[in-house]
Structures are given as C-alpha cells and as structure tokens.
Design a protein around this motif. Structure first.
Motif, PDB file in Angstrom:
ATOM      1  N   PHE A   1      -5.662 -15.217 -11.767  1.00  0.00           N
ATOM      2  CA  PHE A   1      -4.654 -16.279 -11.778  1.00  0.00           C
ATOM      3  C   PHE A   1      -3.307 -15.738 -12.238  1.00  0.00           C
ATOM      4  N   ASP A   2      -3.324 -14.953 -13.301  1.00  0.00           N
ATOM      5  CA  ASP A   2      -2.085 -14.384 -13.825  1.00  0.00           C
ATOM      6  C   ASP A   2      -1.416 -13.456 -12.811  1.00  0.00           C
ATOM      7  N   HIS A   3      -2.239 -12.787 -12.009  1.00  0.00           N
ATOM      8  CA  HIS A   3      -1.682 -11.923 -10.963  1.00  0.00           C
ATOM      9  C   HIS A   3      -0.888 -12.756  -9.964  1.00  0.00           C
ATOM     10  N   HIS A   4      -1.449 -13.874  -9.539  1.00  0.00           N
ATOM     11  CA  HIS A   4      -0.739 -14.742  -8.600  1.00  0.00           C
ATOM     12  C   HIS A   4       0.570 -15.245  -9.193  1.00  0.00           C
ATOM     13  N   VAL A   5       0.513 -15.713 -10.433  1.00  0.00           N
ATOM     14  CA  VAL A   5       1.712 -16.253 -11.078  1.00  0.00           C
ATOM     15  C   VAL A   5       2.741 -15.148 -11.314  1.00  0.00           C
ATOM     16  N   GLY A   6       2.274 -13.977 -11.694  1.00  0.00           N
ATOM     17  CA  GLY A   6       3.179 -12.865 -11.961  1.00  0.00           C
ATOM     18  C   GLY A   6       3.857 -12.330 -10.716  1.00  0.00           C
ATOM     19  N   GLN A   7       3.222 -12.530  -9.543  1.00  0.00           N
ATOM     20  CA  GLN A   7       3.817 -12.131  -8.265  1.00  0.00           C
ATOM     21  C   GLN A   7       4.233 -13.396  -7.513  1.00  0.00           C
TER      22      GLN A   7
ATOM     23  N   THR B   1       5.660 -13.368  -3.795  1.00  0.00           N
ATOM     24  CA  THR B   1       4.632 -12.882  -2.867  1.00  0.00           C
ATOM     25  C   THR B   1       3.533 -13.914  -2.693  1.00  0.00           C
ATOM     26  N   SER B   2       3.103 -14.518  -3.792  1.00  0.00           N
ATOM     27  CA  SER B   2       2.025 -15.515  -3.732  1.00  0.00           C
ATOM     28  C   SER B   2       2.441 -16.731  -2.913  1.00  0.00           C
ATOM     29  N   LEU B   3       3.671 -17.201  -3.117  1.00  0.00           N
ATOM     30  CA  LEU B   3       4.142 -18.373  -2.377  1.00  0.00           C
ATOM     31  C   LEU B   3       4.293 -18.063  -0.888  1.00  0.00           C
ATOM     32  N   ALA B   4       4.847 -16.880  -0.587  1.00  0.00           N
ATOM     33  CA  ALA B   4       5.021 -16.504   0.821  1.00  0.00           C
ATOM     34  C   ALA B   4       3.669 -16.319   1.502  1.00  0.00           C
ATOM     35  N   ARG B   5       2.723 -15.718   0.791  1.00  0.00           N
ATOM     36  CA  ARG B   5       1.393 -15.529   1.364  1.00  0.00           C
ATOM     37  C   ARG B   5       0.718 -16.879   1.599  1.00  0.00           C
ATOM     38  N   HIS B   6       0.875 -17.798   0.682  1.00  0.00           N
ATOM     39  CA  HIS B   6       0.287 -19.124   0.840  1.00  0.00           C
ATOM     40  C   HIS B   6       0.837 -19.814   2.085  1.00  0.00           C
TER      41      HIS B   6
ATOM     42  N   ARG C   1      -4.159 -23.738  -6.254  1.00  0.00           N
ATOM     43  CA  ARG C   1      -3.533 -24.513  -5.174  1.00  0.00           C
ATOM     44  C   ARG C   1      -2.519 -25.500  -5.738  1.00  0.00           C
ATOM     45  N   ARG C   2      -2.827 -26.097  -6.881  1.00  0.00           N
ATOM     46  CA  ARG C   2      -1.854 -27.000  -7.520  1.00  0.00           C
ATOM     47  C   ARG C   2      -0.593 -26.236  -7.884  1.00  0.00           C
ATOM     48  N   TRP C   3      -0.761 -25.040  -8.435  1.00  0.00           N
ATOM     49  CA  TRP C   3       0.409 -24.241  -8.819  1.00  0.00           C
ATOM     50  C   TRP C   3       1.220 -23.832  -7.584  1.00  0.00           C
ATOM     51  N   LEU C   4       0.546 -23.468  -6.499  1.00  0.00           N
ATOM     52  CA  LEU C   4       1.254 -23.061  -5.292  1.00  0.00           C
ATOM     53  C   LEU C   4       2.098 -24.198  -4.725  1.00  0.00           C
ATOM     54  N   ARG C   5       1.641 -25.434  -4.904  1.00  0.00           N
ATOM     55  CA  ARG C   5       2.428 -26.588  -4.470  1.00  0.00           C
ATOM     56  C   ARG C   5       3.529 -26.942  -5.455  1.00  0.00           C
ATOM     57  N   ASN C   6       3.326 -26.568  -6.727  1.00  0.00           N
ATOM     58  CA  ASN C   6       4.311 -26.876  -7.784  1.00  0.00           C
ATOM     59  C   ASN C   6       4.494 -25.653  -8.683  1.00  0.00           C
ATOM     60  N   PRO C   7       5.103 -24.592  -8.170  1.00  0.00           N
ATOM     61  CA  PRO C   7       5.192 -23.326  -8.920  1.00  0.00           C
ATOM     62  C   PRO C   7       6.039 -23.387 -10.187  1.00  0.00           C
TER      63      PRO C   7
END
Length: 246
Positions: free
Chosen positions: A109-115, A118-123, A181-187
C-alpha cells in the motif's frame, strides 16, 4: 535489490505508462518504450518479456521484497540468528504470522501511495485496457499465494493447514485492494488509518476463530473472500468475486 535495478525498473514503468496514456496502448510499440526507458530492444525483452509486464515491473521487485520480509520471520531464519534455538522448530510463539502478513501488505500500500503519479496513471490505464486488468489479477494472486505459503509455514501446526491460511491471506488482499481503490479515487485522503483498522479487525477474527471456521471445506469447494464498500452495485460484487476466482 540494488538501487540501480530499482531505478531502472521505475524508469521503464514510468516510460511505458506515459506512452500508453499519451498515444494509446495498442499504438505504442516495444521499441518506443525501450527508447524512452533508455534500453535496447533485446534488453527490454530480457527484463520484461511484454508490454503488459513492464507496466507492473515495479511490483516484481516489490513482491521480492515482500517475500524477503516474510522469510526473515520464518522459524528457520530466526533459529539461525539464535543459536540456542532448534532449527526444527515448527512454530515460534514470539512471531505473530497474521501481523507479519499485514505488515507486508502495508508495504505494498505504501508503495502505491509513495508513487502517487505512477499509481494514478496506471489505474486510469487499467480502466481502458483489458489485457492490463488481467495482468493485474495475476500480480494480485501472486501476493495472495506468497501470504498463504508463509502462513502455512508459520502458523501453529493445528491451524497451518486449515482454511485459515487461505482465508486470511485472501482477506488481507481483498481489504488492501478495497482501501487502495478508495485512495485511487480520492488520492488527497490519508486512508492508512482505515487500512490499519481493517487489518486489526482481521487479526482479531483470526486469533479467535469460530468452530465453524475450522471445519474442512467440502471437496471441490473454494472459500472466496472479498471486501466491498457499502452500496456496491451487483456488477461490482460479481467483478470482485470473479477477480478472486481468477
């Protein structure tokens, strides 16, 4: 993993996602990704094999890190550090396997948030390219298998081969993905406390399982665990179950 390897993979992931987002997945060639990542075509295929794989190249390294993190708490690893302990020890009461699995999932999870970018674009990309969604399912399943294998090796003997290993690993992955998924919608939100609370609930349930939870699963049946937000649509439920079964 080396810093050079990490940087190289991150560079390739960012280059591929940027190209796919800008000019389309099908329209982007391997040669263009290789050029953007500053590697030869031969090197690209040696490292990543396909366009789908390069999008998740950072998770290949992350999965290795997760496996190493969990391995450090296996009984044989701890026994090698403490000479007065037998290497035959099957279970170490000083280690909470459920906590270690949650810790490993937090690393992801921290990897996604830290990047974040990249995480948002990949999503966004995953919503457009079915082949990448399929590849994501493979990656998710590999994390789940790593967690299950670890639990089977480190839980007390009477529970390690029960459905608890499978169900807890699946639950951790499902909770992680739901919060992610919640974070990706509301980063802009800090959802780590929510993740911690959900993991704590899972650990409490696992520490005091009901008698029914230890009953063997009938032959040919599977335990499927998925977590959805309140008000989820039927198609969301169906997709979540399908993802787990895949």
């Amino acid at each position: 993993m080396t810093a050079v390897r990490t940087h190289t993979h991150a560079q390739a992931v960012d280059a591929a996602i940027e190209l796919f987002s800008r000019q389309g997945y099908e329209s982007t060639t391997v040669e263009e990704i290789a050029d953007a990542a500053q590697v030869s075509r031969a090197t690209f295929f040696r490292r990543y094999r396909s366009k789908e794989d390069v999008v998740f190249a950072d998770h290949e390294l992350l999965l290795e890190e997760v496996v190493v993190l969990l391995a450090a708490t296996r009984p044989e690893a701890r026994a090698s550090e403490e000479a007065n302990r037998s290497r035959e020890t099957a279970w170490d009461p000083a280690v909470d396997p459920y906590l270690e699995v949650c810790r490993a999932a937090r690393l992801v999870f921290d990897h996604h948030v830290g990047q974040r970018e990249t995480s948002l674009a990949r999503h966004q990309l995953l919503q457009q390219v079915p082949a990448l969604r399929d590849r994501e399912l493979v990656t998710t399943h590999r994390y789940e298998r790593a967690f299950t294998a670890y639990l089977r090796d480190t839980l007390p003997p009477d529970r390690s081969l029960s459905t608890m290993s499978i169900s807890f690993a699946a639950s951790v992955v499902a909770v992680h993905n739901a919060v992610l998924r919640r974070w990706l919608r509301n980063p802009h939100l800090d959802l780590r406390p929510d993740l911690e609370e959900a993991f704590a609930d899972l650990r409490r349930a696992a520490a005091a399982p009901s008698a029914a939870s230890n009953e063997p699963v009938p032959s040919g049946k599977r335990v499927v665990v998925t977590v959805l937000e309140a008000g989820a649509r039927p198609e969301d439920v169906a997709r979540a179950v399908r993802d787990v079964l895949s």
